[in-house]
Design a protein around this motif. Sequence first.
Motif, PDB file in Angstrom:
ATOM      1  N   SER A 240      14.725  11.883  18.657  1.00 38.28           N
ATOM      2  CA  SER A 240      15.993  12.596  18.498  1.00 38.28           C
ATOM      3  C   SER A 240      16.430  13.250  19.807  1.00 38.28           C
ATOM      4  CB  SER A 240      15.861  13.669  17.414  1.00 38.28           C
ATOM      5  OG  SER A 240      16.967  14.550  17.438  1.00 38.28           O
ATOM      6  N   PHE A 241      17.619  12.845  20.296  1.00 37.33           N
ATOM      7  CA  PHE A 241      18.176  13.475  21.495  1.00 37.33           C
ATOM      8  C   PHE A 241      18.413  14.954  21.234  1.00 37.33           C
ATOM      9  CE2 PHE A 241      21.051  14.703  24.770  1.00 37.33           C
ATOM     10  CZ  PHE A 241      20.912  13.797  25.809  1.00 37.33           C
ATOM     11  N   SER A 242      18.942  15.262  20.052  1.00 42.26           N
ATOM     12  CA  SER A 242      19.249  16.648  19.696  1.00 42.26           C
ATOM     13  C   SER A 242      18.008  17.528  19.729  1.00 42.26           C
ATOM     14  CB  SER A 242      19.880  16.697  18.302  1.00 42.26           C
ATOM     15  OG  SER A 242      20.115  18.030  17.904  1.00 42.26           O
ATOM     16  N   THR A 243      16.910  17.034  19.169  1.00 44.64           N
ATOM     17  CA  THR A 243      15.671  17.818  19.155  1.00 44.64           C
ATOM     18  C   THR A 243      15.154  18.076  20.560  1.00 44.64           C
ATOM     19  OG1 THR A 243      15.065  16.950  16.978  1.00 44.64           O
ATOM     20  CG2 THR A 243      13.292  17.885  18.319  1.00 44.64           C
ATOM     21  N   VAL A 246      17.175  20.804  22.197  1.00 41.94           N
ATOM     22  CA  VAL A 246      16.784  22.131  21.719  1.00 41.94           C
ATOM     23  C   VAL A 246      15.493  22.590  22.402  1.00 41.94           C
ATOM     24  CG1 VAL A 246      15.981  23.440  19.713  1.00 41.94           C
ATOM     25  CG2 VAL A 246      17.946  21.907  19.487  1.00 41.94           C
ATOM     26  N   LEU A 247      14.545  21.673  22.551  1.00 40.62           N
ATOM     27  CA  LEU A 247      13.230  22.023  23.088  1.00 40.62           C
ATOM     28  C   LEU A 247      13.200  22.155  24.608  1.00 40.62           C
ATOM     29  CD1 LEU A 247      10.960  19.728  20.870  1.00 40.62           C
ATOM     30  CD2 LEU A 247      11.254  22.207  20.682  1.00 40.62           C
ATOM     31  N   TYR A 248      13.983  21.320  25.308  1.00 42.34           N
ATOM     32  CA  TYR A 248      13.784  21.212  26.751  1.00 42.34           C
ATOM     33  C   TYR A 248      15.005  21.507  27.623  1.00 42.34           C
ATOM     34  CZ  TYR A 248       9.696  18.715  25.005  1.00 42.34           C
ATOM     35  OH  TYR A 248       8.552  18.369  24.337  1.00 42.34           O
ATOM     36  N   THR A 254      24.397  25.327  25.302  1.00 43.89           N
ATOM     37  CA  THR A 254      24.398  24.200  24.363  1.00 43.89           C
ATOM     38  C   THR A 254      23.022  23.844  23.809  1.00 43.89           C
ATOM     39  OG1 THR A 254      24.073  22.522  26.114  1.00 43.89           O
ATOM     40  CG2 THR A 254      26.345  23.170  25.606  1.00 43.89           C
ATOM     41  N   ALA A 255      21.952  24.363  24.381  1.00 45.23           N
ATOM     42  CA  ALA A 255      20.598  23.960  23.961  1.00 45.23           C
ATOM     43  C   ALA A 255      20.377  24.202  22.472  1.00 45.23           C
ATOM     44  CB  ALA A 255      19.556  24.704  24.790  1.00 45.23           C
TER      45      ALA A 255
END
Length: 479
Positions: A240-243, A246-248, A254-255
């Motif tokens: 997941s690009f979204s995940t 969020v993580l990195y 926007t994170a």
Amino acid sequence: MNKFSLLLLLSTCILQAQNVVVPDSTGVVKSSDAITVPAKNVANDTLKPFERFKAEGINAVVGEYVILDSDIDKGYLEMQSQGISVEGISRCRLLGKLMEDKLYAHQAKQDSLMVSEAEINSRTDQQLQYMASELGSEEKVAQYYRKDNIADLRQELYDANKINALATKMQQKIIDKMEVTPEEVRSFFYSIPEDERPVFGAEIEVAQIVIEPEISQKAIDDAVAKLNEMRADIIDNGASFSTKAVLYSKDPGTASKGGLITGIKRDSPLAKEFMDQTFSLLEGEVSEPFETDFGWHILYVEKIRGQEVDVRHILAFPEVSQEAIEAAQNKIEDIRKQIVAGEITFAEAARKYSEDKETRNNGGQIVNPLTFDTKFDLTKMDPTFSAQVYNLKEGDVSKVITDRDRTGKGLLKIYTVTRRYPEHNADYVEDYERIKQLALREKQIKEINKWQDEVIVKTYVHVNDDYQDCDFAANWLKK
């Protein structure tokens, strides 16, 4: 501002965007919350408490926009929540201000003025994030505003923000090309009685030298390699690009949303390299790592909607080594010693050594972003900046200060105060630029008033009978 005050403020923003009559607005103020606002009796603007907003009534219509009873009520609440006294502000006066805002937005649409959808979306997202952080979740925010889902609330916030943006755009168009001549400035200043001329507070002018720790090629290669690893995992393994965002991702804006940026158009105010990637990829594609002034990115095109594109991105910064930080520290300390010893002037050192592109060619002189001149009012400065320079005398050089730029990258700075201005009565020669701005502002106000008079005549305006006796500043009653 506390949580209740913020939510009231945003409630005002939402309701002012609505163009329909709603039966009740008690979802914002609970029955147990007694708040004092001016009574709805226009002829008698006394204050009295109330516990619930009553059924809505239309107070005015301007073009396509409707102004409701609750818009005025919540206007007072918004001012009170910000610590602004409502004493002496009648419902007539507040209605006039609301009609003025709607007139700007209405005419902006007539003139086909465009606003940045990306900026409106960003502003709306920030509001929703803040409300969610205060109430605990987006679901609770939607429940609080009696909405079926967060999407409905987001649309209302979006509409309100768009109206505000259109109004601002219209105001800018009216006064955009206005200027004042030296003769107009002179006439303006000398028309003010000497004992009524403005008093300017204490001000300072500040210069800076900025040194950035050097980023090694290895650090850049490592950052790019990490992005390539993430890209491969997304493409080859369906991660997941979204995940990962969020993580990195290092982009604080926007994170938390999985790197999402919506509604990007070709004229959106984003970095050129970012725009090039956005409009060169197909829906579902992931870019190779690319660089902007903010750092290194990979970008995923989530949705193409006509002329607008929704993307997600992950931002990475090359790591700065301790050795590079120490080298930068030694360099700026040496520069400071040379200046203090009189071996080089601060301005010469700024031109020779400073790595800040905006100030180095001007001897390090910092421009005030609010006034666009070099003077800073000591009572209105950013508190952190003020603390760093407040006690410096003219010509003093500050200790080395650690700071960060807009990308979060570490910087080392030294400041000097190039000039101090004590509080004083306005002087035509000494304060010419500030007097010029005051003269321009007076001219702009006259032009806006003239514009209003002309446009009101051509615009559909209806004012409720309860407000027919108001003494409006503008000719809203078309008498």
